[in-house]
Design a protein around this motif. Structure first.
Motif, PDB file in Angstrom:
ATOM      1  N   HIS A   1       0.780  -1.189  -0.142  1.00  0.00           N
ATOM      2  CA  HIS A   1      -0.003   0.051   0.044  1.00  0.00           C
ATOM      3  C   HIS A   1       0.979   1.213  -0.035  1.00  0.00           C
ATOM      4  O   HIS A   1       0.647   2.229  -0.631  1.00  0.00           O
ATOM      5  N   ASN A   2       1.875   1.259   0.981  1.00  0.00           N
ATOM      6  CA  ASN A   2       2.775   2.350   0.824  1.00  0.00           C
ATOM      7  C   ASN A   2       3.524   2.673  -0.333  1.00  0.00           C
ATOM      8  O   ASN A   2       3.812   3.681  -0.811  1.00  0.00           O
ATOM      9  N   GLY A   3       3.834   1.419  -0.730  1.00  0.00           N
ATOM     10  CA  GLY A   3       4.733   1.531  -2.422  1.00  0.00           C
ATOM     11  C   GLY A   3       3.701   2.600  -3.200  1.00  0.00           C
ATOM     12  O   GLY A   3       4.106   3.419  -4.115  1.00  0.00           O
ATOM     13  N   VAL A   4       2.270   2.100  -3.335  1.00  0.00           N
ATOM     14  CA  VAL A   4       1.447   2.671  -4.426  1.00  0.00           C
ATOM     15  C   VAL A   4       1.304   4.175  -3.725  1.00  0.00           C
ATOM     16  O   VAL A   4       1.213   4.895  -4.810  1.00  0.00           O
ATOM     17  N   GLU A   5       1.005   4.405  -2.512  1.00  0.00           N
ATOM     18  CA  GLU A   5       1.130   5.652  -1.866  1.00  0.00           C
ATOM     19  C   GLU A   5       2.449   6.548  -2.591  1.00  0.00           C
ATOM     20  O   GLU A   5       2.129   7.792  -3.078  1.00  0.00           O
ATOM     21  N   TYR A   6       3.602   6.201  -2.609  1.00  0.00           N
ATOM     22  CA  TYR A   6       4.813   6.829  -3.103  1.00  0.00           C
ATOM     23  C   TYR A   6       4.473   7.186  -4.573  1.00  0.00           C
ATOM     24  O   TYR A   6       4.703   8.493  -5.038  1.00  0.00           O
ATOM     25  N   VAL A   7       4.072   6.097  -5.407  1.00  0.00           N
ATOM     26  CA  VAL A   7       3.607   6.299  -7.049  1.00  0.00           C
ATOM     27  C   VAL A   7       2.698   7.415  -7.081  1.00  0.00           C
ATOM     28  O   VAL A   7       2.784   8.469  -8.019  1.00  0.00           O
ATOM     29  N   LEU A   8       1.702   7.445  -6.348  1.00  0.00           N
ATOM     30  CA  LEU A   8       0.387   8.374  -6.577  1.00  0.00           C
ATOM     31  C   LEU A   8       0.977   9.691  -6.217  1.00  0.00           C
ATOM     32  O   LEU A   8       0.626  10.800  -6.876  1.00  0.00           O
ATOM     33  N   MET A   9       1.865   9.968  -4.901  1.00  0.00           N
ATOM     34  CA  MET A   9       1.962  11.248  -4.620  1.00  0.00           C
ATOM     35  C   MET A   9       3.308  11.757  -5.793  1.00  0.00           C
ATOM     36  O   MET A   9       2.998  12.973  -6.264  1.00  0.00           O
ATOM     37  N   GLN A  10       4.083  10.652  -6.379  1.00  0.00           N
ATOM     38  CA  GLN A  10       4.895  11.438  -7.484  1.00  0.00           C
ATOM     39  C   GLN A  10       4.176  11.691  -8.711  1.00  0.00           C
ATOM     40  O   GLN A  10       4.512  12.533  -9.348  1.00  0.00           O
ATOM     41  N   ALA A  11       3.112  10.859  -8.980  1.00  0.00           N
ATOM     42  CA  ALA A  11       2.559  11.157 -10.184  1.00  0.00           C
ATOM     43  C   ALA A  11       1.599  12.622  -9.938  1.00  0.00           C
ATOM     44  O   ALA A  11       1.711  13.506 -11.108  1.00  0.00           O
ATOM     45  N   TYR A  12       0.945  12.767  -9.034  1.00  0.00           N
ATOM     46  CA  TYR A  12       0.376  14.045  -8.835  1.00  0.00           C
ATOM     47  C   TYR A  12       1.529  15.157  -8.877  1.00  0.00           C
ATOM     48  O   TYR A  12       1.288  16.374  -9.476  1.00  0.00           O
ATOM     49  N   GLY A  13       2.623  14.932  -8.150  1.00  0.00           N
ATOM     50  CA  GLY A  13       3.610  15.850  -8.033  1.00  0.00           C
ATOM     51  C   GLY A  13       4.105  16.298  -9.430  1.00  0.00           C
ATOM     52  O   GLY A  13       4.532  17.517  -9.787  1.00  0.00           O
ATOM     53  N   GLU A  14       4.119  15.169 -10.268  1.00  0.00           N
ATOM     54  CA  GLU A  14       4.928  15.594 -11.581  1.00  0.00           C
ATOM     55  C   GLU A  14       3.906  16.236 -12.524  1.00  0.00           C
ATOM     56  O   GLU A  14       4.211  17.239 -13.319  1.00  0.00           O
ATOM     57  N   GLY A  15       2.476  16.141 -12.478  1.00  0.00           N
ATOM     58  CA  GLY A  15       1.422  16.776 -13.156  1.00  0.00           C
ATOM     59  C   GLY A  15       1.400  18.111 -12.558  1.00  0.00           C
ATOM     60  O   GLY A  15       1.320  19.189 -13.524  1.00  0.00           O
ATOM     61  N   PHE A  16       1.565  18.663 -11.631  1.00  0.00           N
ATOM     62  CA  PHE A  16       1.474  19.915 -10.948  1.00  0.00           C
ATOM     63  C   PHE A  16       2.560  20.757 -11.110  1.00  0.00           C
ATOM     64  O   PHE A  16       2.605  21.846 -11.444  1.00  0.00           O
ATOM     65  N   GLU A  17       3.852  19.799 -11.263  1.00  0.00           N
ATOM     66  CA  GLU A  17       4.920  20.426 -11.465  1.00  0.00           C
ATOM     67  C   GLU A  17       4.866  21.200 -12.905  1.00  0.00           C
ATOM     68  O   GLU A  17       5.423  22.288 -13.312  1.00  0.00           O
TER      69      GLU A  17
END
Ligand SMILES: NC(=O)C1=CN([C@@H]2O[C@H](COP(=O)(O)OP(=O)(O)OC[C@H]3O[C@@H](n4cnc5c(N)ncnc54)[C@H](O)[C@@H]3O)[C@@H](O)[C@H]2O)C=CC1
Ligand SMILES: O=C(CO)[C@H](O)[C@H](O)COP(=O)(O)O
Length: 299
Positions: free
Chosen positions: A172-188
């Motif tokens: 679950h936490n591995g998936v959490e990292y990816v979702l955070m990264q995906a939102y981060g890249e989109g907003f960047e």
């Protein structure tokens, strides 16, 4: 039911409050006297040591550990074990490594449930999502407590044998990292791109009906509202990383490709070094193979 709770920080205190609210009794202990006093103010019976907590629980003890993963869990179990027998149940609700949970379950005199807990401080109102591993009878016995601590009966389940609860939480936490990264890249890209955008407005709009709506996206909306669309003085340093590291280690061992989880973890590690040796070497190598100009630190 009577529950002993050890560890009364951000998460343990929520366990105490939700179990009390559901009409059960709680005996509470923490190394911090202030935390014990605050739990007592909320209606829990205070204990001044692990042994005292065990004495106050009587027979058929039901105990929830919510201390930091690692040494604190072992220290607590060492203190508890002389007071436990096979009719007792111990739940570790923290982020322990699943292999340690298997070893602890084997060593513990009580039935041992490894419980991955998700939801963070927001779980105070909503309840948590609980992923539980260990003996079925112990899971059944603890169901009234799990119903109270989780969002309800659908917010918890037994994943399987010992270790499986913490294993599922690790992934679950591995998936959490990816979702955070995906939102981060989109907003960047939106922040650096060609339009002058209000990112709170973007995230609010996405949160209302968009395919990518989620709780993490709601937290993005909250972050832009509270920090500003440029995130103000929030640093680009990401702490933590233990659970993501375990996920990647396990994926390597199982030969399951998880490039996105690895990449998200690497991004975290990279955020902690502002003078990356690899980049400096690449900068210098471009001179070596192409006589391209070397950027120097004082330029
Ligand atoms: N904060 C979060 O959002 C989440 C945390 N977790 C996990 O839950 C566990 C607890 O996390 P938090 O509540 O956030 O930590 P915290 O740091 O807020 O609270 C931990 C509490 O345990 C107490 N403590 C430490 N060692 C102790 C010992 N030997 N005996 C008795 N009390 C002791 C501390 O005094 C403190 O009150 C950790 O394993 C964490 O990884 C899991 C999911 C989400
Ligand atoms: O489990 C969690 C969320 O699901 C906790 O917030 C945990 O502390 C995250 O730790 P890390 O970012 O170091 O993996």
């Amino acid at each position: 039911m009577q529950l002993g709770v050890i560890g009364l920080g951000r998460m343990g205190r929520i366990v105490v409050d939700r179990v009390l609210d559901a009409g059960h009794d709680v005996v509470a202990f923490d190394l911090s006297e202030e935390a014990v006093a605050a739990a007592a103010d909320a209606g829990a019976e205070p204990a001044d040591s692990v042994a005292d907590l065990a004495d106050r629980l009587g027979d058929d003890k039901r105990i929830w550990l919510m201390v930091p993963a690692g040494d604190a869990v072992d220290a607590t179990l060492d203190d508890l074990d002389p007071h436990l027998d096979e009719n007792d149940v111990v739940v570790d609700g923290g982020n322990s490594h699943f292999e340690k949970s298997v070893r602890r379950a084997e060593a513990c005199s009580a039935a041992y449930l490894d419980c991955g807990t998700s939801g963070g401080p927001a779980g105070a109102e909503l309840g948590f999502s609980l992923m539980i591993g260990g003996p079925q009878w112990a899971y059944d016995e603890m169901t009234p407590v799990f119903d109270a601590v989780a969002t309800g009966p659908d917010g918890h389940d037994r994943m399987g044998e010992s270790g499986s609860g913490h294993y599922v939480k690790m992934v679950h936490n591995g998936v959490e990292y990816v979702l955070m990264q995906a939102y981060g890249e989109g907003f960047e890209l939106l922040a650096e791109g060609r339009y002058d955008l209000d990112l709170e407005s973007v995230s609010r709009t996405w949160n209302n009906g968009a395919v990518i709506r989620s709780w993490l996206l709601e937290l993005c909306e909250e972050a832009f509202r509270e920090e500003g669309t440029d995130l103000g003085d929030v640093d680009d340093h990401i702490a933590g990383g233990s659970t993501g590291t375990w996920t990647v280690q396990e994926a390597l061992e199982q030969e399951v490709p998880v490039p996105l989880i690895y990449q998200s973890l690497a991004e975290r590690f990279g955020s902690r070094a502002d003078d990356r040796f690899s980049r400096r070497l690449a900068n210098r190598l471009r001179y070596g193979f192409g006589r391209h100009e070397v950027a120097r630190k004082d330029e």
